[in-house]
Scaffold this motif. Structure first.
Motif, PDB file in Angstrom:
ATOM      1  N   LEU A 143     -37.419 -22.910  22.670  1.00 22.66           N
ATOM      2  CA  LEU A 143     -37.430 -21.542  22.149  1.00 22.66           C
ATOM      3  C   LEU A 143     -38.425 -20.665  22.896  1.00 22.66           C
ATOM      4  O   LEU A 143     -38.170 -19.473  23.120  1.00 22.66           O
ATOM      5  CB  LEU A 143     -37.748 -21.556  20.659  1.00 22.66           C
ATOM      6  N   ASN A 144     -39.549 -21.227  23.294  1.00 21.40           N
ATOM      7  CA  ASN A 144     -40.503 -20.453  24.076  1.00 21.40           C
ATOM      8  C   ASN A 144     -39.905 -20.044  25.419  1.00 21.40           C
ATOM      9  O   ASN A 144     -40.096 -18.911  25.875  1.00 21.40           O
ATOM     10  CB  ASN A 144     -41.793 -21.243  24.275  1.00 21.40           C
ATOM     11  N   GLN A 145     -39.189 -20.970  26.067  1.00 25.73           N
ATOM     12  CA  GLN A 145     -38.530 -20.608  27.318  1.00 25.73           C
ATOM     13  C   GLN A 145     -37.470 -19.536  27.087  1.00 25.73           C
ATOM     14  O   GLN A 145     -37.352 -18.585  27.858  1.00 25.73           O
ATOM     15  CB  GLN A 145     -37.896 -21.838  27.958  1.00 25.73           C
ATOM     16  N   GLY A 185     -39.018 -16.160  28.305  1.00 29.38           N
ATOM     17  CA  GLY A 185     -38.417 -16.097  29.632  1.00 29.38           C
ATOM     18  C   GLY A 185     -37.602 -14.845  29.879  1.00 29.38           C
ATOM     19  O   GLY A 185     -37.250 -14.542  31.026  1.00 29.38           O
ATOM     20  N   VAL A 186     -37.299 -14.094  28.819  1.00 25.47           N
ATOM     21  CA  VAL A 186     -36.557 -12.837  28.983  1.00 25.47           C
ATOM     22  C   VAL A 186     -37.484 -11.776  29.601  1.00 25.47           C
ATOM     23  O   VAL A 186     -38.657 -11.678  29.234  1.00 25.47           O
ATOM     24  CB  VAL A 186     -36.017 -12.342  27.620  1.00 25.47           C
ATOM     25  N   PRO A 203     -43.934 -16.791  19.410  1.00 29.48           N
ATOM     26  CA  PRO A 203     -43.621 -16.219  20.731  1.00 29.48           C
ATOM     27  C   PRO A 203     -43.307 -14.728  20.681  1.00 29.48           C
ATOM     28  O   PRO A 203     -43.707 -13.975  21.578  1.00 29.48           O
ATOM     29  CB  PRO A 203     -42.396 -17.032  21.175  1.00 29.48           C
ATOM     30  N   LEU A 204     -42.606 -14.294  19.640  1.00 32.07           N
ATOM     31  CA  LEU A 204     -42.305 -12.868  19.510  1.00 32.07           C
ATOM     32  C   LEU A 204     -43.575 -12.060  19.283  1.00 32.07           C
ATOM     33  O   LEU A 204     -43.747 -10.966  19.853  1.00 32.07           O
ATOM     34  CB  LEU A 204     -41.326 -12.636  18.357  1.00 32.07           C
ATOM     35  N   GLU A 205     -44.483 -12.581  18.451  1.00 33.43           N
ATOM     36  CA  GLU A 205     -45.739 -11.869  18.221  1.00 33.43           C
ATOM     37  C   GLU A 205     -46.571 -11.805  19.494  1.00 33.43           C
ATOM     38  O   GLU A 205     -47.253 -10.804  19.749  1.00 33.43           O
ATOM     39  CB  GLU A 205     -46.526 -12.565  17.095  1.00 33.43           C
ATOM     40  N   VAL A 261     -27.088 -15.417  31.778  1.00 31.06           N
ATOM     41  CA  VAL A 261     -28.474 -15.191  31.349  1.00 31.06           C
ATOM     42  C   VAL A 261     -29.429 -15.690  32.427  1.00 31.06           C
ATOM     43  O   VAL A 261     -29.356 -16.841  32.856  1.00 31.06           O
ATOM     44  CB  VAL A 261     -28.771 -15.911  30.020  1.00 31.06           C
ATOM     45  N   ASP A 262     -30.333 -14.827  32.850  1.00 32.06           N
ATOM     46  CA  ASP A 262     -31.336 -15.199  33.851  1.00 32.06           C
ATOM     47  C   ASP A 262     -32.714 -15.112  33.211  1.00 32.06           C
ATOM     48  O   ASP A 262     -33.124 -14.044  32.744  1.00 32.06           O
ATOM     49  CB  ASP A 262     -31.251 -14.266  35.064  1.00 32.06           C
ATOM     50  N   LEU A 263     -33.407 -16.225  33.178  1.00 35.05           N
ATOM     51  CA  LEU A 263     -34.732 -16.282  32.573  1.00 35.05           C
ATOM     52  C   LEU A 263     -35.810 -16.467  33.630  1.00 35.05           C
ATOM     53  O   LEU A 263     -35.570 -17.053  34.689  1.00 35.05           O
ATOM     54  CB  LEU A 263     -34.815 -17.442  31.582  1.00 35.05           C
ATOM     55  N   ILE A 264     -37.000 -16.000  33.306  1.00 39.51           N
ATOM     56  CA  ILE A 264     -38.180 -16.300  34.118  1.00 39.51           C
ATOM     57  C   ILE A 264     -38.705 -17.662  33.663  1.00 39.51           C
ATOM     58  O   ILE A 264     -38.983 -17.852  32.473  1.00 39.51           O
ATOM     59  CB  ILE A 264     -39.267 -15.234  33.916  1.00 39.51           C
ATOM     60  N   PRO A 265     -38.833 -18.636  34.560  1.00 39.94           N
ATOM     61  CA  PRO A 265     -39.343 -19.948  34.139  1.00 39.94           C
ATOM     62  C   PRO A 265     -40.757 -19.837  33.577  1.00 39.94           C
ATOM     63  O   PRO A 265     -41.573 -19.041  34.054  1.00 39.94           O
ATOM     64  CB  PRO A 265     -39.334 -20.770  35.432  1.00 39.94           C
TER      65      PRO A 265
END
Length: 384
Positions: free
Chosen positions: A78-80, A84-85, A106-108, A220-224
């Motif tokens: 979930l953190n990734q 990662g967005v 993570p959202l906070e 979907v492209d995430l930042i590692p």
């Protein structure tokens, strides 16, 4: 007297025998590093990893096994997914009060570090009104909706298929936390328009702890979150673009993933529907017996509403932690007391001060165990 384990929402136990055998075989027979060499044992380890990816992809409606990424647990996954967005200041995320801290924290953090806005909507305890509330919160800056498929406190099942239809129309990223439902309810990412799906291996999928999965759709492209060795493209100073290596730096937990594969295979041999029906039978029976005991407050959907095999309750005048301790030490029954890493849910229920007692059932639990639990609750109540 045998120990009764009613904490399946935290981690399933016992595991199928084949799970332990698969873990031991990986350690003893091919304990090499997958994807880090061309020798026989490395290839065998890599073959098991790929088989697990392929099996998981097929199970959850994903065509490309390379989009199945392994982590140590759902929290890492979930953190990734969330961090990662590539969020920008002012971007808006909608989530719910049913979320675990693995979503909330993570959202906070993104609120603090990137200046995003987060709306925590509060649907009814049974999940109704959720879609209407989401529609009210959406605005031109809404970039993602992140929701749990099922509550680990109340057992509420949220209507993710309907939410997925909504996010598709509005071109909003849809992230689902299936920690309580993977292996219990059918999930198809394509049909449900889910962009990212996160879940642990050690709960409904019957695998060992130390296993988690994030499935990331092609678009979907995430930042590692982690950079490092990937076993390929070693000459490149940058993290490779190729999946799953882009999101899997470092050595994978081959014994755990082998055990997870064995758990999923056992799950398929039993049948997801059979597992859900058995757990629903135990839940209904327990709810019926608990509801007639004076002084007990049960939280969540009503008796005959569809729910997961999770029941939270309090006993008037008795501390929830004391009840859990007595059940453990005097009756050999394991339950979970407290806030269950989901304080917003307890705020919704009005139990934020002390939390609640949670019992959660699995495929290997029995009616006889529920009877022992009910008898124990009656005795505990009579002592106070």
């Amino acid at each position: 007297m045998s120990y009764i384990y009613f904490d399946q929402a935290a981690s399933s136990f016992p595991k199928p025998k084949k799970v332990g055998e698969a873990v031991l075989e990986a350690i003893n027979d091919y304990g090499a590093n997958p994807g880090r060499g061309g020798h026989t044992l490395a290839v065998r380890a890599n073959d098991v990893i790929f088989k697990a990816r392929k099996t998981i992809a097929m199970m959850f409606g994903e065509q490309n096994p390379a989009n199945v990424c392994f982590y140590l647990n759902a929290t890492q996954a979930l953190n990734q997914a969330i961090q990662g967005v590539d969020f920008k200041e002012g971007d808006h995320v909608i989530t719910t009060s049913f979320e675990h801290n693995s979503v909330r924290r993570p959202l906070e953090r993104l609120k603090d570090t990137k200046g995003i806005k987060v709306s925590y909507i509060e649907p009814a305890v049974n999940g109704k009104l959720l879609l209407e509330l989401i529609e009210q919160e959406i605005n031109e800056n809404t970039k993602a909706i992140v929701v749990s498929h099922g509550s680990n406190v109340t057992g509420t099942i949220l209507p993710i298929e309907e939410i997925g239809m909504f996010t598709k129309v509005h071109d909003i990223l849809f992230v689902v936390d299936a920690s309580q439902t993977a292996g219990i309810l059918s999930l198809d990412m394509k049909e449900m328009n889910i962009d990212m799906l996160a879940f642990p291996g050690h709960k409904g999928l019957m695998g060992p702890q130390g296993t988690g999965v994030l499935i990331i759709r092609d678009h979907v492209d995430l930042i590692p979150l982690i950079y490092g060795g990937t076993g390929s493209h070693s000459e490149d100073v940058h993290q490779p673009e190729k999946r799953p290596e882009r999101y899997e730096s470092g050595t994978l937990n081959t014994p755990g993933i082998a055990g997870l594969l064995a758990g999923i295979e056992e799950l398929h041999s039993i049948g997801i529907e059979s597992i859900y029906e058995h757990e629903a039978q135990l839940t209904t029976y327990c709810l019926e017996r608990l509801s007639v005991i004076e002084g007990i407050q049960i939280y969540g959907p009503q008796l005959h509403e569809t729910r997961l095999a999770v029941i939270s309750f309090t006993i008037e005048g008795i501390d929830v932690h004391e009840v859990a301790m007595i059940l453990d030490q005097h009756y050999q029954i394991g339950v979970r007391a407290g806030l269950h890493c989901s304080p917003l849910t307890h705020s919704l229920l009005g139990t934020e001060d002390g939390g609640a007692i949670r019992v959660s059932f699995g495929y290997y639990n029995t009616i006889e165990e529920v009877d022992r639990f009910i008898d124990a609750i009656k005795e505990i109540k009579s002592f106070f």
